[in-house]
Design a protein around this motif. Structure first.
Motif, PDB file in Angstrom:
ATOM      1  N   VAL A 230       5.877  -8.139   1.304  1.00 40.79           N
ATOM      2  CA  VAL A 230       5.351  -8.491   2.629  1.00 40.79           C
ATOM      3  C   VAL A 230       3.859  -8.163   2.706  1.00 40.79           C
ATOM      4  N   ALA A 231       3.467  -7.034   2.121  1.00 41.03           N
ATOM      5  CA  ALA A 231       2.034  -6.694   2.064  1.00 41.03           C
ATOM      6  C   ALA A 231       1.280  -7.739   1.240  1.00 41.03           C
TER       7      ALA A 231
ATOM      8  N   PHE B 207      -7.509  -6.475  -8.394  1.00 44.02           N
ATOM      9  CA  PHE B 207      -6.905  -5.653  -7.327  1.00 44.02           C
ATOM     10  C   PHE B 207      -5.375  -5.751  -7.414  1.00 44.02           C
ATOM     11  N   VAL B 208      -4.736  -4.583  -7.599  1.00 45.55           N
ATOM     12  CA  VAL B 208      -3.287  -4.560  -7.773  1.00 45.55           C
ATOM     13  C   VAL B 208      -2.600  -4.239  -6.453  1.00 45.55           C
ATOM     14  N   LEU B 209      -1.578  -5.008  -6.120  1.00 44.87           N
ATOM     15  CA  LEU B 209      -0.863  -4.779  -4.855  1.00 44.87           C
ATOM     16  C   LEU B 209       0.638  -4.967  -5.048  1.00 44.87           C
ATOM     17  N   THR B 210       1.409  -4.031  -4.481  1.00 42.66           N
ATOM     18  CA  THR B 210       2.870  -4.121  -4.546  1.00 42.66           C
ATOM     19  C   THR B 210       3.409  -4.398  -3.151  1.00 42.66           C
ATOM     20  N   GLU B 211       4.721  -4.580  -3.042  1.00 34.69           N
ATOM     21  CA  GLU B 211       5.419  -4.837  -1.773  1.00 34.69           C
ATOM     22  C   GLU B 211       5.186  -6.276  -1.297  1.00 34.69           C
TER      23      GLU B 211
ATOM     24  N   ASN C 140       0.812 -10.895   3.340  1.00 33.03           N
ATOM     25  CA  ASN C 140      -0.267 -10.680   4.311  1.00 33.03           C
ATOM     26  C   ASN C 140      -1.634 -10.775   3.639  1.00 33.03           C
ATOM     27  N   TYR C 141      -1.754 -10.151   2.470  1.00 36.31           N
ATOM     28  CA  TYR C 141      -3.027 -10.165   1.744  1.00 36.31           C
ATOM     29  C   TYR C 141      -3.390 -11.590   1.308  1.00 36.31           C
TER      30      TYR C 141
ATOM     31  N   ARG D  99       2.825   2.109 -10.297  1.00 37.59           N
ATOM     32  CA  ARG D  99       3.352   3.477 -10.421  1.00 37.59           C
ATOM     33  C   ARG D  99       4.743   3.596  -9.790  1.00 37.59           C
TER      34      ARG D  99
END
Lengths: 228, 228
Positions: free
Chosen positions: A68-69, A62-66, A72-73, A50
């Motif tokens: 650095v995050a 599972f969708v993840l942005t950024e 970590n994930y 988004r």
């Protein structure tokens, strides 16, 4: 395990994640998002992210942005090995200290110089004034000075200690960006010049592979400038 | 256990850490660094933090800068409880996604508006042009629009889910900054207006305590403006 990486190799953190995943032999699915065609603003991509940016991962749905995050994930999920991102609390803290500093400390200034001097004229036909370029260049030089003297500068061999970590890869990819706008950080900053090749060497052949298009742009720009 | 916090309550992430530590009943030693007197540039403080910024912690002799890195470290050390910073991998990833987005997505724009409109005239006697202020205000409004619609906006009750986390506290403290320059984000953004009081309530009385000086400045500015 299913891991998709949405990226464009014109984006610094996209390159860092691409290199990282390749170097740890993670078998990910490439999802290319062409920033220069504005594909990140498409309805289809906006459903994935988004915030309409790259990089993005999709890990078993599972969708993840950024970036650095994401790092970590992926570390928690066992995909990034501990030698590149230590789990001992204080060692990890020093890597994270850099990763957090980088956003406003380095990335902002290298990216803005690149955007104003190289991207905006291409995308919007907007030519910045000499004075504007000088302002952005000055802020970038101050940021690079901090990287050169406060993060490198003989304290340790790498950014967060004497071993290479994800912090070094993230930093190196940021420094590639202004090269496309005719500025090469290694020419003015001796500690950066000594450290940078060690990062490239560690992550090759993937580092060079991720920078093929970028290096072509750098060469093209050099030819144009040498004819002026 | 010895924990020192170097901070100034004029700084957003300093306030967030101060409130966080107070609210979890951590018995830390206060080390006040007066930014308006330039104490962060002193030789003494530069020995604590070579980057000359606040906040900084010193935990049993280990010095760490960068608020997000500090939060991660304090969580690993058991000082920040899991309800404010979940340890389940995906839940934590969503908190970190916001914390990483915030640097360039929100903090930069709220802080620059505050700095250019309020701080620079005081510190350097520099008066920005109306056009300059408008540019900074416009970029801040775009950032706040993203917070209001993409991070809040009915998706979930809080930024990273239906429970309050460190992400909400960090965001709330950023939003206080432009109030000193005469702009209150809750007046234009309904989702922010609905969410903000819940964050204050959760962290009170420490939230209000950390904002006493800031609120005095806001009131003083309002008096000046109402007389114009």
């Amino acid at each position: 395990m299913s891991l998709k990486l949405y990226y464009d190799l014109m984006s610094q953190p996209s390159r860092a994640l691409y290199i990282l995943l390749k170097s740890v032999k993670c078998n990910f699915e490439s999802k290319y998002v062409d920033l220069r065609k504005g594909e990140h603003y498409s309805e289809e991509y906006s459903k994935v992210n988004r915030l309409q940016k790259v990089p993005v991962i999709e890990h078993n749905g599972f969708v993840l942005t950024e970036s650095v995050a994401i790092i970590n994930y992926l570390s928690r999920e066992g995909i990034i090995p501990n030698n590149l991102y230590p789990i001992e609390s204080k060692s990890r803290a020093l890597v994270q200290e850099y990763l957090e500093w980088q956003h406003l400390g380095l990335r902002l200034h290298c990216a803005m110089f690149f955007r104003v001097k190289y991207m905006d004229p291409i995308l919007f036909g907007r030519s910045p004034s000499e004075e504007q370029i000088k302002g952005y260049e000055q802020r970038m030089l101050s940021a690079l000075e901090l990287l050169d003297t406060k993060w490198l500068g003989g304290r340790t061999e790498f950014i967060a200690g004497n071993s290479i970590t994800v912090a070094d890869l993230m930093a190196a990819c940021e420094l590639e960006q202004p090269r496309m706008a005719g500025f090469d950080p290694k020419e003015k900053f001796p500690n950066i010049a000594a450290w940078w090749p060690k990062v490239k060497q560690h992550f090759n052949p993937y580092y060079d592979e991720a920078h093929i298009i970028l290096n072509k742009i750098v060469q093209k720009q050099q030819k144009i400038t040498s004819k002026l």
